[in-house]
Scaffold this motif. Structure first.
Motif, PDB file in Angstrom:
ATOM      1  N   LYS A  84       2.221  -5.821  -1.703  1.00  0.00           N
ATOM      2  CA  LYS A  84       2.111  -7.283  -1.727  1.00  0.00           C
ATOM      3  C   LYS A  84       1.213  -7.830  -0.622  1.00  0.00           C
ATOM      4  O   LYS A  84       0.405  -8.725  -0.859  1.00  0.00           O
ATOM      5  CB  LYS A  84       3.512  -7.904  -1.607  1.00  0.00           C
ATOM      6  N   TYR A  85       1.337  -7.252   0.575  1.00  0.00           N
ATOM      7  CA  TYR A  85       0.673  -7.866   1.731  1.00  0.00           C
ATOM      8  C   TYR A  85      -0.590  -7.145   2.213  1.00  0.00           C
ATOM      9  O   TYR A  85      -1.338  -7.703   3.021  1.00  0.00           O
ATOM     10  CB  TYR A  85       1.664  -7.994   2.888  1.00  0.00           C
ATOM     11  N   PHE A  86      -0.840  -5.924   1.707  1.00  0.00           N
ATOM     12  CA  PHE A  86      -2.004  -5.189   2.219  1.00  0.00           C
ATOM     13  C   PHE A  86      -2.981  -4.732   1.133  1.00  0.00           C
ATOM     14  O   PHE A  86      -4.101  -4.333   1.448  1.00  0.00           O
ATOM     15  CB  PHE A  86      -1.546  -3.979   3.040  1.00  0.00           C
ATOM     16  N   LYS A  87      -2.573  -4.806  -0.129  1.00  0.00           N
ATOM     17  CA  LYS A  87      -3.448  -4.308  -1.194  1.00  0.00           C
ATOM     18  C   LYS A  87      -4.711  -5.154  -1.348  1.00  0.00           C
ATOM     19  O   LYS A  87      -5.714  -4.683  -1.877  1.00  0.00           O
ATOM     20  CB  LYS A  87      -2.678  -4.254  -2.520  1.00  0.00           C
ATOM     21  N   ASP A  88      -4.690  -6.389  -0.864  1.00  0.00           N
ATOM     22  CA  ASP A  88      -5.873  -7.243  -0.969  1.00  0.00           C
ATOM     23  C   ASP A  88      -6.917  -6.932   0.096  1.00  0.00           C
ATOM     24  O   ASP A  88      -8.070  -7.362  -0.014  1.00  0.00           O
ATOM     25  CB  ASP A  88      -5.474  -8.718  -0.893  1.00  0.00           C
ATOM     26  N   VAL A  89      -6.538  -6.160   1.135  1.00  0.00           N
ATOM     27  CA  VAL A  89      -7.496  -5.836   2.192  1.00  0.00           C
ATOM     28  C   VAL A  89      -7.714  -4.330   2.353  1.00  0.00           C
ATOM     29  O   VAL A  89      -8.703  -3.905   2.954  1.00  0.00           O
ATOM     30  CB  VAL A  89      -7.049  -6.417   3.555  1.00  0.00           C
ATOM     31  N   ALA A  90      -6.797  -3.509   1.828  1.00  0.00           N
ATOM     32  CA  ALA A  90      -6.876  -2.056   2.025  1.00  0.00           C
ATOM     33  C   ALA A  90      -6.583  -1.310   0.723  1.00  0.00           C
ATOM     34  O   ALA A  90      -6.017  -1.871  -0.221  1.00  0.00           O
ATOM     35  CB  ALA A  90      -5.891  -1.621   3.109  1.00  0.00           C
ATOM     36  N   THR A  91      -6.965  -0.046   0.688  1.00  0.00           N
ATOM     37  CA  THR A  91      -6.595   0.837  -0.425  1.00  0.00           C
ATOM     38  C   THR A  91      -5.214   1.408  -0.136  1.00  0.00           C
ATOM     39  O   THR A  91      -4.956   1.901   0.972  1.00  0.00           O
ATOM     40  CB  THR A  91      -7.606   1.986  -0.563  1.00  0.00           C
ATOM     41  N   VAL A  92      -4.321   1.333  -1.111  1.00  0.00           N
ATOM     42  CA  VAL A  92      -2.961   1.850  -0.936  1.00  0.00           C
ATOM     43  C   VAL A  92      -2.808   3.116  -1.771  1.00  0.00           C
ATOM     44  O   VAL A  92      -3.047   3.108  -2.977  1.00  0.00           O
ATOM     45  CB  VAL A  92      -1.904   0.806  -1.346  1.00  0.00           C
ATOM     46  N   ARG A  93      -2.420   4.195  -1.129  1.00  0.00           N
ATOM     47  CA  ARG A  93      -2.243   5.473  -1.820  1.00  0.00           C
ATOM     48  C   ARG A  93      -0.774   5.874  -1.749  1.00  0.00           C
ATOM     49  O   ARG A  93      -0.200   5.977  -0.660  1.00  0.00           O
ATOM     50  CB  ARG A  93      -3.124   6.549  -1.181  1.00  0.00           C
ATOM     51  N   GLU A  94      -0.159   6.084  -2.900  1.00  0.00           N
ATOM     52  CA  GLU A  94       1.263   6.433  -2.952  1.00  0.00           C
ATOM     53  C   GLU A  94       1.464   7.944  -3.031  1.00  0.00           C
ATOM     54  O   GLU A  94       0.666   8.658  -3.640  1.00  0.00           O
ATOM     55  CB  GLU A  94       1.941   5.740  -4.135  1.00  0.00           C
ATOM     56  N   TYR A  95       2.567   8.404  -2.424  1.00  0.00           N
ATOM     57  CA  TYR A  95       2.900   9.826  -2.370  1.00  0.00           C
ATOM     58  C   TYR A  95       4.329  10.047  -2.871  1.00  0.00           C
ATOM     59  O   TYR A  95       5.184   9.173  -2.747  1.00  0.00           O
ATOM     60  CB  TYR A  95       2.777  10.345  -0.938  1.00  0.00           C
ATOM     61  N   ASN A  96       4.590  11.250  -3.388  1.00  0.00           N
ATOM     62  CA  ASN A  96       5.941  11.580  -3.843  1.00  0.00           C
ATOM     63  C   ASN A  96       6.914  11.698  -2.678  1.00  0.00           C
ATOM     64  O   ASN A  96       8.102  11.445  -2.827  1.00  0.00           O
ATOM     65  CB  ASN A  96       5.941  12.892  -4.636  1.00  0.00           C
ATOM     66  N   ALA A  97       6.400  12.094  -1.523  1.00  0.00           N
ATOM     67  CA  ALA A  97       7.247  12.266  -0.336  1.00  0.00           C
ATOM     68  C   ALA A  97       6.509  11.777   0.898  1.00  0.00           C
ATOM     69  O   ALA A  97       5.283  11.895   0.991  1.00  0.00           O
ATOM     70  CB  ALA A  97       7.651  13.731  -0.166  1.00  0.00           C
ATOM     71  N   SER A  98       7.249  11.248   1.859  1.00  0.00           N
ATOM     72  CA  SER A  98       6.654  10.743   3.094  1.00  0.00           C
ATOM     73  C   SER A  98       5.915  11.834   3.859  1.00  0.00           C
ATOM     74  O   SER A  98       4.864  11.589   4.471  1.00  0.00           O
ATOM     75  CB  SER A  98       7.742  10.145   3.987  1.00  0.00           C
ATOM     76  N   ALA A  99       6.461  13.062   3.825  1.00  0.00           N
ATOM     77  CA  ALA A  99       5.834  14.167   4.541  1.00  0.00           C
ATOM     78  C   ALA A  99       4.433  14.460   4.004  1.00  0.00           C
ATOM     79  O   ALA A  99       3.541  14.879   4.758  1.00  0.00           O
ATOM     80  CB  ALA A  99       6.706  15.417   4.449  1.00  0.00           C
ATOM     81  N   ASP A 100       4.222  14.240   2.699  1.00  0.00           N
ATOM     82  CA  ASP A 100       2.894  14.460   2.109  1.00  0.00           C
ATOM     83  C   ASP A 100       1.878  13.453   2.653  1.00  0.00           C
ATOM     84  O   ASP A 100       0.711  13.787   2.864  1.00  0.00           O
ATOM     85  CB  ASP A 100       2.967  14.359   0.583  1.00  0.00           C
ATOM     86  N   ALA A 101       2.333  12.214   2.865  1.00  0.00           N
ATOM     87  CA  ALA A 101       1.444  11.199   3.432  1.00  0.00           C
ATOM     88  C   ALA A 101       1.043  11.568   4.863  1.00  0.00           C
ATOM     89  O   ALA A 101      -0.113  11.380   5.265  1.00  0.00           O
ATOM     90  CB  ALA A 101       2.135   9.840   3.407  1.00  0.00           C
TER      91      ALA A 101
END
Length: 279
Positions: free
Chosen positions: A170-187
């Motif tokens: 909601k608050y960062f997709k308009d200024v940055a690329t958001v990449r989702e991961y299955n697990a936090s450790a992967d990020a």
């Protein structure tokens, strides 16, 4: 009176009996340190497994922990594969529409994580109190304005399906690329490899990651964000129909909070007190 009851089964007029809970199967991720960890050999440890062992003792039930990926955890519980889910699950109105929750047993802030040499964001101050936010855009936008400016054109990693995912979208997709991961450790792995510029996650998870030698070049960055924006706190998830089990869990959690067990375990695993506070 008698004639009015003809054809009505006895079972239909008697109150439903509560299930006698003698055992519980609990699903956890086993990879969200230090909340839950899979040790060499397969044993589960961490703040939540130790807390759950204490709660089960108080409830006088036999408990079995099983590993389940986060993205299938709620569906598996609803299908009856296990009785409750325990994975630093933040209680939110949206999740309450799907499942039931115990009272909160913890409450934690979140923060960005970056590499020390990137200068994407300034290093965070671990002694500073978290910025307390409500789910109100008029309050949030000015509080994160500097963060948005710093992250313009960058790539942010976030674990999918967490309470933090919609916030970042909601608050960062308009200024940055958001990449989702299955697990936090992967990020975190992609941050180490400089495939992304920042990760947003729970501070307790972040501190656990930063304590590892291989992550010595990572840091908490910017202010910690906390408060009602993340919901009521972390709770144990269960099926809405299991109200009798909820009552048992609530009673056990209240006792563990009252006698300092939660505080003791949180200081052991997080080096800070995550005991829930009033909103």
């Amino acid at each position: 009176m008698t004639s009015a009851l003809l054809g009505v089964s006895v079972a239909s007029i008697l109150p439903a009996q509560a299930k006698e809970w003698k055992s519980l199967t609990i699903a956890t991720e086993g990879s969200y340190e230090p909340w839950n960890i899979t040790l060499p050999g397969g044993k589960l440890s961490g703040f939540e497994p130790e807390l759950m062992a204490d709660l089960c003792k108080r409830m006088q039930v036999q408990c079995k922990l099983v590993v389940q990926n986060w993205d299938g955890m709620i569906a598996g519980m609803q299908a009856g594969k296990y009785d409750v889910i325990l994975d630093a699950i933040v209680i939110t109105p949206e999740r309450r529409q799907q499942i039931g929750f115990s009272i909160p047993y913890a409450q934690t802030p979140a923060s960005f994580i970056t590499t020390k040499g990137s200068n994407v964001l300034p290093a965070g101050d671990s002694k500073a109190a978290p910025v307390k936010l409500h789910d109100d855009a008029k309050e949030i936008e000015p509080a994160i304005a500097k963060l948005k400016e710093a992250l313009k054109g960058k790539t942010i990693g976030i674990a999918s399906g967490t309470v933090y995912t919609p916030f970042i979208d909601k608050y960062f997709k308009d200024v940055a690329t958001v990449r989702e991961y299955n697990a936090s450790a992967d990020a975190i792995l992609d941050l180490q490899s400089e495939r992304i510029d920042a990760v947003f996650d729970d501070v307790t998870f972040a501190n656990s990651m930063l304590s590892k030698p291989e992550n010595k070049d990572l840091q908490l960055s910017g202010p910690q964000l906390g408060g009602p924006i993340w919901g009521e706190g972390e709770g144990i998830g269960l099926r809405k129909s299991d109200s009798d089990l909820k009552a048992k869990l609530d009673e056990a959690i209240k006792a563990a909070l009252a006698d300092g067990t939660v505080k003791k375990l949180s200081e052991k695993w997080f080096k800070t007190d995550v005991t829930p506070t009033a909103q």
